[in-house]
Design an enzyme around this catalytic site. Structure first.
Site, short mmCIF file in Angstrom:
data_model
loop_
_atom_site.label_atom_id
_atom_site.label_comp_id
_atom_site.label_asym_id
_atom_site.label_seq_id
_atom_site.Cartn_x
_atom_site.Cartn_y
_atom_site.Cartn_z
N SER A 159 0.85 -1.20 0.00
CA SER A 159 0.00 0.00 0.00
C SER A 159 0.88 1.24 0.00
O SER A 159 2.07 1.17 0.32
CB SER A 159 -0.86 -0.02 1.27
N TYR A 172 -2.23 -0.23 10.25
CA TYR A 172 -2.28 -0.62 8.84
C TYR A 172 -1.00 -0.17 8.12
O TYR A 172 -0.44 -0.92 7.32
CB TYR A 172 -3.52 0.01 8.21
P1 NAD Z 1 -11.98 -5.88 0.48
O1 NAD Z 1 -12.37 -5.67 1.90
O2 NAD Z 1 -12.95 -5.59 -0.60
O3 NAD Z 1 -11.44 -7.37 0.29
C1 NAD Z 1 -10.74 -8.08 1.26
C2 NAD Z 1 -11.23 -9.52 1.22
O4 NAD Z 1 -10.44 -10.25 2.15
C3 NAD Z 1 -12.70 -9.69 1.67
O5 NAD Z 1 -13.41 -10.42 0.70
C4 NAD Z 1 -12.60 -10.45 2.99
O6 NAD Z 1 -13.67 -11.36 3.20
C5 NAD Z 1 -11.28 -11.17 2.81
N1 NAD Z 1 -10.70 -11.53 4.11
C6 NAD Z 1 -10.70 -10.81 5.27
N2 NAD Z 1 -10.12 -11.51 6.25
C7 NAD Z 1 -9.73 -12.69 5.71
C8 NAD Z 1 -9.09 -13.85 6.23
N3 NAD Z 1 -8.72 -13.93 7.51
N4 NAD Z 1 -8.87 -14.88 5.39
C9 NAD Z 1 -9.24 -14.83 4.09
N5 NAD Z 1 -9.87 -13.77 3.54
C10 NAD Z 1 -10.10 -12.71 4.34
O7 NAD Z 1 -10.65 -5.02 0.31
P2 NAD Z 1 -9.88 -4.54 -0.98
O8 NAD Z 1 -9.90 -3.05 -0.97
O9 NAD Z 1 -10.29 -5.27 -2.20
O10 NAD Z 1 -8.39 -4.93 -0.55
C11 NAD Z 1 -7.65 -5.98 -1.12
C12 NAD Z 1 -6.19 -5.79 -0.71
O11 NAD Z 1 -5.69 -4.55 -1.22
C13 NAD Z 1 -5.97 -5.72 0.81
O12 NAD Z 1 -4.75 -6.35 1.11
C14 NAD Z 1 -5.88 -4.24 1.08
O13 NAD Z 1 -5.21 -3.99 2.27
C15 NAD Z 1 -5.14 -3.79 -0.16
N6 NAD Z 1 -5.24 -2.37 -0.49
C16 NAD Z 1 -6.44 -1.76 -0.69
C17 NAD Z 1 -6.46 -0.41 -1.03
C18 NAD Z 1 -7.75 0.32 -1.28
O14 NAD Z 1 -7.70 1.55 -1.51
N7 NAD Z 1 -8.90 -0.33 -1.25
C19 NAD Z 1 -5.27 0.29 -1.17
C20 NAD Z 1 -4.07 -0.36 -0.94
C21 NAD Z 1 -4.06 -1.69 -0.63
#
Ligand code: NAD
Length: 275
Positions: A159, A172
């Site tokens: 991130s 985070y």
């Molecule tokens: P999201 O919440 O839509 O998806 C995360 C998924 O992980 C969910 O479906 C959830 O059920 C699953 N999850 C949670 N705990 C879990 C566990 N213990 N075991 C298995 N699955 C589990 O989030 P997203 O925005 O699609 O994020 C995806 C990745 O990208 C994450 O690592 C997040 O930190 C990273 N990220 C997101 C952003 C953003 O702006 N959204 C930016 C940088 C990084």
């Protein structure tokens, strides 16, 4: 050549898009998520478009659950070639209410108001575990399939926070810094057995995990949401599709000399000093 791709957190916004993109390239995709219904929905969407996928329940923090998931993947598709460690996220208990500490905050008794001094270690541990252990453990389980094979790689999701911490979310930020650091460590550790390890560092994408921080109930941007746009030279949030080309580049066998890199996909956020 068709590969077996395992994507954790693939029921979520960003990684469902990544899972679908791998399927469109002709790969077999194991859609892993803590929520089986979300995983199956994504797998069904892939199958409805003629792709090959299975939805599998897997908790990235539970070794037994991951071993069971691996058995199912191996039985259905064979051994894993590509692992995307997508599961991750933040938690309100690891988040301060204000970006800066003001003296009067120490007297604030509003329910739910948190300064740095109120942060709950349980919240911090939750975030560190989900992002860091939740990357390490699936790698221990699935990367064993890759040793001694050609063209295998691991893609972690870091991130912007990993480069410079964002205000309010120390847990985070620290956890994603650990993911970037681990990406480099593991790239070195696995270099002699031919497994490449890289990471994406997405900028800001409106998803369930950050919607309440960045948007108001009427859909307009919060002050923080607007601040991000002001700091992003391209003046927009990312779309999940923005992650696809870099994902394919990093996981493609042709990128055979690329390992240990963390690529920002952020509309220029990390390049901009604000002036
Ligand atoms: P999201 O919440 O839509 O998806 C995360 C998924 O992980 C969910 O479906 C959830 O059920 C699953 N999850 C949670 N705990 C879990 C566990 N213990 N075991 C298995 N699955 C589990 O989030 P997203 O925005 O699609 O994020 C995806 C990745 O990208 C994450 O690592 C997040 O930190 C990273 N990220 C997101 C952003 C953003 O702006 N959204 C930016 C940088 C990084």
């Amino acid at each position: 050549m068709s590969k077996v791709v395992v994507v954790t957190g693939a029921g979520g916004v960003l990684c469902s898009t990544i899972a679908m993109a791998f399927a469109e390239e002709g790969h077999k995709v194991a859609v892993l998520d803590l929520k089986l219904d979300a995983a199956e929905e994504v797998a069904n969407m892939i199958k409805s478009k003629g792709g090959d996928a299975i939805g599998v329940m897997a908790d990235v923090l539970n070794e037994e659950s991951l071993k069971k998931a691996k058995e199912e993947v191996n039985k259905t598709f064979g051994s894993c070639d590509i692992l995307v460690n997508g599961a991750g996220g933040n938690h309100p208990l690891g988040t301060t209410s204000n970006p800066y500490l003001n003296i009067e905050d120490l007297e604030n008794t509003t329910e739910g108001f948190k300064t740095f001094f109120d942060l709950d270690p349980e919240g911090i541990k939750f975030v560190f575990n989900l992002n860091f252990i939740g990357t390490l453990l699936p790698t221990q389980i699935f990367a064993k399939d890759m040793i001694g094979k050609k063209g295998c790689s691991i893609l972690n999701i870091s991130s912007m926070n990993a480069f410079t911490p964002l205000t309010k979310i120390p847990a985070y930020s620290g956890a994603k810094a650990a993911v970037s650091n681990f990406t480099q460590w593991l790239a070195v550790h696995l270099a002699k057995v031919g497994v490449r390890v890289n990471a994406l560092a997405p900028g800001f994408f409106l998803t369930d995990q950050n919607r309440t921080l960045l948007t108001n109930e009427d859909g307009s941007l919060t002050q923080r949401g607007q601040q991000i746009i002001n700091q992003t030279p391209m003046e927009r949030y990312g779309e999940p599709e923005d992650l696809i080309s870099t994902t394919m580049y990093l996981c493609d066998e042709k990128s055979s000399f690329v390992t240990g890199v963390v690529i920002p996909i952020d509309g220029g956020f990390s390049a901009y000093s604000g002036v």
